[in-house]
Design a protein around this motif. Structure first.
Motif, PDB file in Angstrom:
ATOM      1  N   GLU A 278       0.839  -1.209   0.000  1.00  0.00           N
ATOM      2  CA  GLU A 278       0.000   0.000   0.000  1.00  0.00           C
ATOM      3  C   GLU A 278       0.870   1.254   0.000  1.00  0.00           C
ATOM      4  OE1 GLU A 278      -3.874  -2.004   2.191  1.00  0.00           O
ATOM      5  OE2 GLU A 278      -2.626  -0.592   3.315  1.00  0.00           O
ATOM      6  N   ALA A 279       1.955   1.206   0.739  1.00  0.00           N
ATOM      7  CA  ALA A 279       2.815   2.394   0.854  1.00  0.00           C
ATOM      8  C   ALA A 279       3.581   2.669  -0.442  1.00  0.00           C
ATOM      9  CB  ALA A 279       3.783   2.220   2.021  1.00  0.00           C
ATOM     10  N   PHE A 280       4.057   1.627  -1.097  1.00  0.00           N
ATOM     11  CA  PHE A 280       4.781   1.840  -2.358  1.00  0.00           C
ATOM     12  C   PHE A 280       3.815   2.134  -3.500  1.00  0.00           C
ATOM     13  CE2 PHE A 280       8.485  -0.444  -0.467  1.00  0.00           C
ATOM     14  CZ  PHE A 280       9.500   0.412  -0.890  1.00  0.00           C
ATOM     15  N   GLY A 281       2.611   1.536  -3.424  1.00  0.00           N
ATOM     16  CA  GLY A 281       1.685   1.607  -4.558  1.00  0.00           C
ATOM     17  C   GLY A 281       2.032   0.494  -5.528  1.00  0.00           C
ATOM     18  N   THR A 282       1.087   0.170  -6.427  1.00  0.00           N
ATOM     19  CA  THR A 282       1.267  -1.006  -7.279  1.00  0.00           C
ATOM     20  C   THR A 282       1.978  -0.672  -8.593  1.00  0.00           C
ATOM     21  OG1 THR A 282      -0.960  -0.610  -8.079  1.00  0.00           O
ATOM     22  CG2 THR A 282      -0.708  -2.296  -6.372  1.00  0.00           C
ATOM     23  N   ARG A 283       2.149   0.609  -8.887  1.00  0.00           N
ATOM     24  CA  ARG A 283       2.771   0.996 -10.175  1.00  0.00           C
ATOM     25  C   ARG A 283       4.255   1.283  -9.968  1.00  0.00           C
ATOM     26  NH1 ARG A 283      -0.275   2.712 -14.849  1.00  0.00           N
ATOM     27  NH2 ARG A 283       1.228   2.668 -16.539  1.00  0.00           N
ATOM     28  N   GLY A 284       5.081   0.780 -10.888  1.00  0.00           N
ATOM     29  CA  GLY A 284       6.524   1.050 -10.787  1.00  0.00           C
ATOM     30  C   GLY A 284       7.102   0.487  -9.511  1.00  0.00           C
ATOM     31  N   TYR A 285       6.648  -0.708  -9.146  1.00  0.00           N
ATOM     32  CA  TYR A 285       7.103  -1.298  -7.887  1.00  0.00           C
ATOM     33  C   TYR A 285       7.416  -2.786  -8.052  1.00  0.00           C
ATOM     34  CZ  TYR A 285       7.009  -3.080  -3.103  1.00  0.00           C
ATOM     35  OH  TYR A 285       7.334  -3.723  -1.944  1.00  0.00           O
ATOM     36  N   ILE A 286       8.563  -3.186  -7.561  1.00  0.00           N
ATOM     37  CA  ILE A 286       8.987  -4.588  -7.537  1.00  0.00           C
ATOM     38  C   ILE A 286       9.224  -4.941  -6.075  1.00  0.00           C
ATOM     39  CG2 ILE A 286      10.810  -6.221  -8.208  1.00  0.00           C
ATOM     40  CD1 ILE A 286      11.338  -4.089 -10.581  1.00  0.00           C
ATOM     41  N   ALA A 287       8.470  -5.903  -5.571  1.00  0.00           N
ATOM     42  CA  ALA A 287       8.649  -6.274  -4.162  1.00  0.00           C
ATOM     43  C   ALA A 287       9.888  -7.155  -4.010  1.00  0.00           C
ATOM     44  CB  ALA A 287       7.409  -6.989  -3.642  1.00  0.00           C
ATOM     45  N   ASN A 288      10.588  -6.936  -2.905  1.00  0.00           N
ATOM     46  CA  ASN A 288      11.791  -7.702  -2.592  1.00  0.00           C
ATOM     47  C   ASN A 288      12.047  -7.488  -1.107  1.00  0.00           C
ATOM     48  OD1 ASN A 288      14.513  -8.870  -2.650  1.00  0.00           O
ATOM     49  ND2 ASN A 288      14.575  -8.368  -4.826  1.00  0.00           N
ATOM     50  N   LEU A 289      13.100  -8.107  -0.616  1.00  0.00           N
ATOM     51  CA  LEU A 289      13.537  -7.823   0.745  1.00  0.00           C
ATOM     52  C   LEU A 289      14.506  -6.645   0.679  1.00  0.00           C
ATOM     53  CD1 LEU A 289      14.259 -11.505   1.764  1.00  0.00           C
ATOM     54  CD2 LEU A 289      12.194 -10.172   2.229  1.00  0.00           C
ATOM     55  N   GLY A 290      14.808  -6.083   1.863  1.00  0.00           N
ATOM     56  CA  GLY A 290      15.756  -4.970   1.901  1.00  0.00           C
ATOM     57  C   GLY A 290      17.201  -5.418   1.816  1.00  0.00           C
ATOM     58  N   HIS A 291      17.433  -6.728   1.902  1.00  0.00           N
ATOM     59  CA  HIS A 291      18.751  -7.325   1.653  1.00  0.00           C
ATOM     60  C   HIS A 291      18.514  -8.813   1.453  1.00  0.00           C
ATOM     61  CE1 HIS A 291      23.350  -7.368   2.711  1.00  0.00           C
ATOM     62  NE2 HIS A 291      23.137  -7.265   1.415  1.00  0.00           N
ATOM     63  N   GLY A 292      19.586  -9.601   1.400  1.00  0.00           N
ATOM     64  CA  GLY A 292      19.427 -11.012   1.074  1.00  0.00           C
ATOM     65  C   GLY A 292      18.811 -11.850   2.183  1.00  0.00           C
ATOM     66  N   LEU A 293      18.290 -13.009   1.789  1.00  0.00           N
ATOM     67  CA  LEU A 293      17.779 -14.008   2.737  1.00  0.00           C
ATOM     68  C   LEU A 293      18.936 -14.565   3.562  1.00  0.00           C
ATOM     69  CD1 LEU A 293      15.550 -15.849   0.161  1.00  0.00           C
ATOM     70  CD2 LEU A 293      14.716 -15.056   2.384  1.00  0.00           C
ATOM     71  N   TYR A 294      18.689 -14.884   4.824  1.00  0.00           N
ATOM     72  CA  TYR A 294      19.708 -15.506   5.668  1.00  0.00           C
ATOM     73  C   TYR A 294      19.546 -17.022   5.634  1.00  0.00           C
ATOM     74  CZ  TYR A 294      19.849 -10.721   7.510  1.00  0.00           C
ATOM     75  OH  TYR A 294      19.924  -9.356   7.628  1.00  0.00           O
ATOM     76  N   PRO A 295      20.651 -17.733   5.852  1.00  0.00           N
ATOM     77  CA  PRO A 295      20.609 -19.203   5.735  1.00  0.00           C
ATOM     78  C   PRO A 295      19.627 -19.886   6.696  1.00  0.00           C
ATOM     79  CG  PRO A 295      22.887 -18.443   5.804  1.00  0.00           C
ATOM     80  CD  PRO A 295      22.031 -17.249   6.079  1.00  0.00           C
ATOM     81  N   ASP A 296      19.313 -19.252   7.835  1.00  0.00           N
ATOM     82  CA  ASP A 296      18.421 -19.945   8.795  1.00  0.00           C
ATOM     83  C   ASP A 296      16.952 -19.623   8.559  1.00  0.00           C
ATOM     84  OD1 ASP A 296      18.260 -17.339   9.668  1.00  0.00           O
ATOM     85  OD2 ASP A 296      18.588 -17.808  11.792  1.00  0.00           O
ATOM     86  N   MET A 297      16.627 -19.009   7.442  1.00  0.00           N
ATOM     87  CA  MET A 297      15.225 -18.659   7.219  1.00  0.00           C
ATOM     88  C   MET A 297      14.426 -19.848   6.702  1.00  0.00           C
ATOM     89  SD  MET A 297      15.703 -14.759   6.175  1.00  0.00           S
ATOM     90  CE  MET A 297      15.648 -13.588   7.552  1.00  0.00           C
ATOM     91  N   ASP A 298      13.156 -19.850   7.059  1.00  0.00           N
ATOM     92  CA  ASP A 298      12.286 -20.968   6.717  1.00  0.00           C
ATOM     93  C   ASP A 298      11.726 -20.764   5.301  1.00  0.00           C
ATOM     94  OD1 ASP A 298      10.327 -22.862   6.509  1.00  0.00           O
ATOM     95  OD2 ASP A 298       9.432 -22.448   8.480  1.00  0.00           O
ATOM     96  N   PRO A 299      11.963 -21.709   4.412  1.00  0.00           N
ATOM     97  CA  PRO A 299      11.424 -21.575   3.054  1.00  0.00           C
ATOM     98  C   PRO A 299       9.912 -21.297   3.051  1.00  0.00           C
ATOM     99  CG  PRO A 299      12.890 -23.478   3.159  1.00  0.00           C
ATOM    100  CD  PRO A 299      12.759 -22.945   4.566  1.00  0.00           C
ATOM    101  N   GLU A 300       9.200 -21.831   4.023  1.00  0.00           N
ATOM    102  CA  GLU A 300       7.741 -21.589   4.071  1.00  0.00           C
ATOM    103  C   GLU A 300       7.414 -20.115   4.257  1.00  0.00           C
ATOM    104  OE1 GLU A 300       4.932 -23.792   5.986  1.00  0.00           O
ATOM    105  OE2 GLU A 300       5.801 -25.738   5.470  1.00  0.00           O
ATOM    106  N   SER A 301       8.262 -19.416   5.006  1.00  0.00           N
ATOM    107  CA  SER A 301       8.043 -17.983   5.214  1.00  0.00           C
ATOM    108  C   SER A 301       8.300 -17.213   3.921  1.00  0.00           C
ATOM    109  CB  SER A 301       8.969 -17.456   6.307  1.00  0.00           C
ATOM    110  OG  SER A 301       8.755 -18.190   7.487  1.00  0.00           O
TER     111      SER A 301
END
Ligand SMILES: Cc1c2[nH]c(c1CCC(=O)O)Cc1[nH]c(c(CCC(=O)O)c1C)Cc1[nH]c(c(CCC(=O)O)c1C)Cc1[nH]c(c(CCC(=O)O)c1C)C2
Length: 369
Positions: A327-350
């Motif tokens: 909602e804050a970015f808006g749907t136009r001209g926006y690509i969702a991502n994380l603010g940095h890379g995934l960490y090795p202990d993260m759950d694939p389900e998340s």
């Protein structure tokens, strides 16, 4: 001859999902596209199994292995883009530096640059096609094997980030050895940054020739610079890369492709980055989406920026965080991502919950327009 050496960068399968490319160009989309930095990584059990017992850079040099690791996350999640499995440190290797990936320690240069005289140790002339041809072959093979599912992103480290690794000899919290060069040896610093820029330009054009459909430039160490140093030692080279890659593509008769600049913790440079000839500016999680939209004045698309650690939250919580973010970015001209890379202990389900939430919330917003 390796088994896939006959595969050529032509007759690629037709692209079925171009949402990422359209969002990068600010065009209309049916949902907000999403991918994750380090989506090909150790949080996936199949990644750990595949990489077990293999040397990291040996893996990077095998087009077949890079292709497999690039495709792994796409078998699990409906990501809207793939990023080629490789590393930013293959460029210092091409310049003749030894880089090893040590378990538990990360990348290590046994003989980092110490003084400007050490620049003599670098290869005078780098034949990019032969030194980094294995990356081009990995891209070509992967683009074929992706079967047009989603676009393939190529990438490079930015000059300052690579320079800092070459001097620090590995990861660092202060980057004080590399920053010492900026203050004590500014001319030699510029010589090195310029050499890196020249190679990066050729490397990125080569990636597009090989089949990359977008490019991301990682300035991961922007955060240890201040605005003045960034303007002198990082920004001019980032701009030069964007302009020269685009000119290079034109000269080769290739279509323009979207370029993303991701300057981690470079919040002070957001206005400048939005005018540095990249179609997309990537954001880390320290930047407020609405403030980023205001400060970039609609000139570029934005990518980011959920705190990767939000993936430790429950699925319901992830969904709420994603809802606010979209909602804050808006749907136009926006690509969702994380603010940095995934960490090795993260759950694939998340990660799956994150992707699904981006698609669901953005579809709902777009249908209600
Ligand atoms: C999966 C992986 C990679 N590199 C490293 C790993 C973990 C080691 C392993 O698997 O054995 C070591 C590896 N390589 C690097 C690090 C960081 C070390 C440090 O400075 O502390 C590590 C652990 C250096 C590196 N490498 C990269 C960056 C820029 C992005 C960022 O800011 O994180 C940086 C800084 C880029 C990179 N690196 C990688 C990709 C692949 C594609 C994908 O994202 O899925 C990419 C894009 C792949």
């Amino acid at each position: 001859m390796e088994k896939n050496d006959h595969i050529l960068p032509k007759d690629f399968p037709e692209l079925k999902n171009d949402t990422f490319l359209r969002a990068a160009r600010g065009e209309e989309v049916e949902h907000v596209p999403v991918w994750c930095m380090r989506q090909a990584g150790r949080y996936l059990p199949e990644f750990r199994e595949f990489r077990a017992g293999k040397d990291f850079f040996q893996t990077c040099r095998s087009p077949e292995d890079c292709c497999e690791l690039t495709l792994q996350p796409l078998r699990r999640f409906p990501f809207d883009a793939a990023i080629i499995f490789s590393d930013i440190l293959v460029v210092p290797q091409a310049l003749g530096m030894d880089v090893q990936m040590l378990a538990g320690k990360g990348p290590t240069f046994p003989e980092p640059l110490k003084e400007p005289d050490d620049l003599q140790r670098l290869r005078k002339k780098v034949d990019v096609a032969s030194e980094l041809g294995y990356v081009f072959r990995a891209i070509t093979l992967t683009r074929h094997k992706l079967e047009g599912k989603v676009p393939l992103i190529g990438f490079s480290g930015a000059p300052w980030t690579l320079m800092s690794y070459m001097i620090e000899g590995g990861g660092s919290t202060t980057h004080s050895k590399a920053k010492r060069w900026l203050y004590r040896h500014p001319e030699a610093s510029h010589v090195l940054l310029k050499r890196l820029t020249d190679i990066i330009v050729e490397y990125l054009v080569g990636q597009v020739k090989a089949g990359a459909q977008a490019l991301q430039v990682f300035e991961s160490h922007a955060g240890c610079l201040g605005p003045v140093e960034f303007k002198e030692f990082a920004l001019p080279y980032l701009k030069d890369i964007a302009c020269r890659v685009k000119d290079g593509l034109k000269e080769e008769g290739l279509d323009n492709i979207p370029m993303v600049v991701f300057a981690k913790d470079g919040h002070y440079a957001l206005e400048d980055l939005s005018q540095s000839h990249y179609e997309v500016v990537g954001l880390d999680w320290t930047i407020d989406p609405r403030a980023a939209r205001n400060r970039t004045g609609g000139k570029v698309s934005l990518q980011g920026n959920m705190d990767p650690c939000a993936l430790y939250a429950t699925k319901e919580c992830i969904s709420e965080i994603v809802k606010s973010m979209v909602e804050a970015f808006g749907t136009r001209g926006y690509i969702a991502n994380l603010g940095h890379g995934l960490y090795p202990d993260m759950d694939p389900e998340s990660v799956g919950a994150f992707v699904e939430a981006v698609h669901a919330h953005s579809r709902r917003l777009l249908n209600h327009k």
